[in-house]
Design an enzyme around this catalytic site. Structure first.
Site, PDB file in Angstrom:
ATOM      1  N   PRO A  11       0.791  -1.228   0.000  1.00 49.51           N
ATOM      2  CG  PRO A  11      -0.128  -1.127   2.113  1.00 49.51           C
ATOM      3  CD  PRO A  11       0.528  -2.066   1.156  1.00 49.51           C
ATOM      4  CG  ASN A  12      -0.369   4.387   1.206  1.00 51.29           C
ATOM      5  OD1 ASN A  12      -1.299   4.908   0.594  1.00 51.29           O
ATOM      6  ND2 ASN A  12      -0.499   3.887   2.416  1.00 51.29           N
ATOM      7  NE  ARG A  19       2.040  12.875   0.964  1.00 53.81           N
ATOM      8  CZ  ARG A  19       1.063  11.978   1.064  1.00 53.81           C
ATOM      9  NH1 ARG A  19       0.130  11.939   0.162  1.00 53.81           N
ATOM     10  NH2 ARG A  19       1.015  11.133   2.073  1.00 53.81           N
ATOM     11  CE1 TYR A  24       9.084   5.054   3.047  1.00 53.46           C
ATOM     12  CE2 TYR A  24       7.638   6.969   2.952  1.00 53.46           C
ATOM     13  CZ  TYR A  24       8.024   5.788   3.559  1.00 53.46           C
ATOM     14  OH  TYR A  24       7.360   5.336   4.659  1.00 53.46           O
ATOM     15  CG  ASN A  75       8.474  -2.046   0.219  1.00 50.64           C
ATOM     16  OD1 ASN A  75       7.893  -2.151   1.308  1.00 50.64           O
ATOM     17  ND2 ASN A  75       9.084  -0.935  -0.153  1.00 50.64           N
ATOM     18  CB  ALA A  78       1.591   0.181   6.338  1.00 49.88           C
ATOM     19  CD  GLU A  99      10.634  -7.822   5.531  1.00 51.43           C
ATOM     20  OE1 GLU A  99      10.899  -8.944   6.040  1.00 51.43           O
ATOM     21  OE2 GLU A  99      10.197  -6.862   6.184  1.00 51.43           O
ATOM     22  CG  HIS A 101      11.189  -2.536   4.457  1.00 49.85           C
ATOM     23  ND1 HIS A 101       9.824  -2.476   4.308  1.00 49.85           N
ATOM     24  CD2 HIS A 101      11.453  -3.701   5.072  1.00 49.85           C
ATOM     25  CE1 HIS A 101       9.282  -3.558   4.824  1.00 49.85           C
ATOM     26  NE2 HIS A 101      10.250  -4.325   5.292  1.00 49.85           N
ATOM     27  NE  ARG A 108      10.429   5.784   8.505  1.00 47.65           N
ATOM     28  CZ  ARG A 108       9.451   5.653   7.606  1.00 47.65           C
ATOM     29  NH1 ARG A 108       9.492   4.670   6.724  1.00 47.65           N
ATOM     30  NH2 ARG A 108       8.454   6.517   7.579  1.00 47.65           N
TER      31      ARG A 108
HETATM   32  O1  CA2 Z   1      10.586   1.860   3.728  1.00 46.36           O
HETATM   33  C1  CA2 Z   1       9.729   1.198   3.121  1.00 46.36           C
HETATM   34  O2  CA2 Z   1       9.898   0.763   2.001  1.00 46.36           O
HETATM   35  C2  CA2 Z   1       8.353   0.951   3.783  1.00 46.36           C
HETATM   36  O3  CA2 Z   1       7.962  -0.366   3.455  1.00 46.36           O
HETATM   37  C3  CA2 Z   1       7.414   1.974   3.170  1.00 46.36           C
HETATM   38  C4  CA2 Z   1       6.020   1.961   3.780  1.00 46.36           C
HETATM   39  C5  CA2 Z   1       6.107   2.026   5.314  1.00 46.36           C
HETATM   40  O4  CA2 Z   1       4.814   1.867   5.876  1.00 46.36           O
HETATM   41  C6  CA2 Z   1       7.023   0.954   5.896  1.00 46.36           C
HETATM   42  O5  CA2 Z   1       7.093   1.124   7.294  1.00 46.36           O
HETATM   43  C7  CA2 Z   1       8.409   1.070   5.291  1.00 46.36           C
HETATM   44  C8  CA2 Z   1       5.195   3.163   3.310  1.00 46.36           C
HETATM   45  C9  CA2 Z   1       5.124   3.315   1.845  1.00 46.36           C
HETATM   46  C10 CA2 Z   1       4.417   4.616   1.537  1.00 46.36           C
HETATM   47  O6  CA2 Z   1       5.185   5.326   0.623  1.00 46.36           O
HETATM   48  C11 CA2 Z   1       4.886   6.633   0.401  1.00 46.36           C
HETATM   49  C12 CA2 Z   1       5.673   7.279  -0.519  1.00 46.36           C
HETATM   50  C13 CA2 Z   1       5.442   8.594  -0.798  1.00 46.36           C
HETATM   51  C14 CA2 Z   1       4.420   9.282  -0.176  1.00 46.36           C
HETATM   52  C15 CA2 Z   1       3.639   8.634   0.751  1.00 46.36           C
HETATM   53  C16 CA2 Z   1       3.864   7.303   1.030  1.00 46.36           C
END
Ligand code: CA2
Length: 150
Positions: A11-12, A19, A24, A75, A78, A99, A101, A108
């Site tokens: 997701p996301n 953003r 990221y 990946n 969340a 896996e 990230h 974090r």
């Molecule tokens: O660091 C990672 O790759 C995560 O898997 C990314 C997830 C986060 O919930 C994990 O804890 C770590 C979130 C991905 C959301 O990505 C966004 C990118 C740009 C704007 C908003 C969200």
């Protein structure tokens, strides 16, 4: 021809590049896909790159990978920190899984320090941004049928 490597994104991750670049990076998910396709081709693997915001769809793709893929890079976003369903699907899958990230989840918030799916992973790569996906492809390519990286 080798079976494809499945690269599954949770997701996301479709929002990547829009953003939170300090967390990221600035690359979009399409940029990550391009990197992965290039690296996989260099190593002789087709690639199937997908993203979903839905846990059930991700579970279905993991089940599909059991027969169709040579390995999984995941990946889970969340869902990493919540999904026993994805863990169970990966444990049933029996093909190697890495896996990934983008961020270093251990630097974090405490709720990101736990991954439910790591138990099913051969290894975990985090904190290297999009490069981590390429490193995961290399790791899978170096993992032989007995599951040993060389
Ligand atoms: O660091 C990672 O790759 C995560 O898997 C990314 C997830 C986060 O919930 C994990 O804890 C770590 C979130 C991905 C959301 O990505 C966004 C990118 C740009 C704007 C908003 C969200």
């Amino acid at each position: 021809m080798a079976k494809p490597i499945y690269v599954l994104n949770g997701p996301n991750l479709n929002l990547l590049g829009s953003r939170e670049p300090e967390v990221y990076g600035r690359e979009t998910l399409d940029d990550v896909r391009t990197r992965c396709e290039r690296r996989a081709a260099e190593l002789g693997f087709p690639l199937d790159f997908r993203q979903s915001n839905h846990e059930g769809e991700l579970v279905a793709w993991i089940q599909e990978a059991r027969m169709a893929a040579s390995g999984i890079i995941i990946n889970a976003g969340a869902f990493t920190h919540t999904s026993i369903a994805m863990l169970d699907a990966l444990l049933a899958c029996q093909i190697p899984c890495v896996e990934v990230h983008l961020s270093n989840i251990f630097t974090r918030e405490p709720f990101r320090h736990q991954s439910y799916i790591s138990k099913a992973a051969k290894g975990v790569i985090c904190g290297f941004g999009a490069l981590g996906y390429e490193l995961a492809i290399e790791a899978l390519a170096a993992t032989d049928a007995a599951g040993t990286a060389s």
